[in-house]
Design an enzyme around this catalytic site. Sequence first.
Site, mmCIF file in Angstrom:
data_model
loop_
_atom_site.group_PDB
_atom_site.id
_atom_site.type_symbol
_atom_site.label_atom_id
_atom_site.label_comp_id
_atom_site.label_asym_id
_atom_site.label_seq_id
_atom_site.Cartn_x
_atom_site.Cartn_y
_atom_site.Cartn_z
ATOM 1 N N GLY A 42 47.124 51.903 46.073
ATOM 2 C CA GLY A 42 46.109 52.691 45.372
ATOM 3 C C GLY A 42 46.788 53.369 44.190
ATOM 4 N NE ARG B 199 51.033 46.569 44.210
ATOM 5 C CZ ARG B 199 49.823 46.776 44.758
ATOM 6 N NH1 ARG B 199 49.576 47.892 45.415
ATOM 7 N NH2 ARG B 199 48.877 45.868 44.653
ATOM 8 C CG ASP C 272 44.480 49.455 40.348
ATOM 9 O OD1 ASP C 272 43.409 49.125 40.862
ATOM 10 O OD2 ASP C 272 45.455 49.860 41.008
ATOM 11 C CE LYS D 145 43.276 45.298 45.492
ATOM 12 N NZ LYS D 145 44.578 44.650 45.175
HETATM 13 O O1 MRU Z 1 46.372 46.617 45.728
HETATM 14 P P1 MRU Z 1 45.919 48.039 45.931
HETATM 15 O O2 MRU Z 1 45.433 48.303 47.317
HETATM 16 O O3 MRU Z 1 46.943 49.026 45.466
HETATM 17 O O4 MRU Z 1 44.659 48.177 44.967
HETATM 18 C C1 MRU Z 1 43.964 49.387 44.939
HETATM 19 C C2 MRU Z 1 42.768 49.367 44.081
HETATM 20 O O5 MRU Z 1 42.463 48.412 43.418
HETATM 21 C C3 MRU Z 1 42.000 50.656 43.985
HETATM 22 O O6 MRU Z 1 40.636 50.412 43.826
HETATM 23 C C4 MRU Z 1 42.501 51.460 42.779
HETATM 24 O O7 MRU Z 1 43.873 51.585 42.823
HETATM 25 C C5 MRU Z 1 41.885 52.808 42.693
HETATM 26 S S1 MRU Z 1 42.480 53.873 43.958
HETATM 27 C C6 MRU Z 1 41.868 55.440 43.721
#
Ligand code: MRU
Length: 346
Positions: free
Chosen positions: A47, A89, A237, A248
Amino acid sequence: MSFKTIEWIDDRVIMIDQRKLPLEESYVECNDHISVAEAIRTMVIRGAPAIGVAAAMGIALGGQQIKSKDFPGFFKELEEICEVMRQTRPTAVNLFWAIERMKKLCRNNRKAKIGKIKELLKEEALKILEEDEQINRQIGIKGRELIEDGDTILTHCNAGALATAGYGTALGVIRAAYEQGKRIEVYADETRPVLQGARLTTWELNKIGIPVILITDSMAAYFMKKGKIKLVIVGADRITRNGDVANKIGTYGVAVLARHHKIPFYVAAPVSTFDFSMTSGEKIPIEEREGREVIQIFDQQIAPDGVRVMNPAFDVTSNRYITAIITEKGIARPPYGKSLRKLLKD
Ligand code: MRU
């Protein structure tokens, strides 16, 4: 809620292990920056805002262990630690935002004693943690007006307390409306392949007591057509200057469906998720994760041996599908070039 996503205790970073939820509530302890970086990479913590907090804590932890006694040596070692964080990441810009903030703090205190700089790094990481939860509560207050009593809301992935220092962004908006007494029902997309929706969003909403219905990703269109979804709220993100949003994988599809069914599509994110160095979403680096996540569900293989796989972890939703972007500073509406610039200036 009865859990903490990430904490600093006695020069250790403790994180709830999100790979194991909801079957097991266990915690991972990191004693150095290498183990924090590994936790980000392997998605113990995930996240965008939570990754930013973890990176800051990892840098603060690494900073405590630097041996150099003069500033140039100290800063060089700190930069090496930052580079380790940077490689974890690529998509969530909060990671890079937190790294730059920690480096800037160091540069601004170049005249201070090394022991003092180490202390300041720790304080700054804790400040980022505290600020993030406060910011999310602000996002909730700003966004809750978009939700009416009786609404059914679709969300994708997990943008809740687990994805942040606490409270959540998209789930924070839902939570703030719920705390106002509005009756709400959430439809949670399972979010293949890592299942953040099935494993994490439902777990969190159950803890708060917000009614939730879990659906597979392919069911969203069906429920929209049936008039079951009143609005969509997701996190982000990275948001570029023109309002394009990386989130995501699968978010883009949900946004197109929402447009087709004339359902509002909202994005909730802190200002630390904005990347104004990018004019549009085309150049956002999209993380490609290992094929195993698609071929297996937990340890169960679900595809033939040797099958070719693609696994982009994020996609980009063009600004034209986004009804509004909710931030701690207010709500921006199209055209985003203008509204986001104004919002960030105020
Ligand atoms: O791969 P992840 O689980 O880190 O992806 C998370 C997301 O895409 C969330 O929707 C995004 O980070 C917003 S979190 C407040």
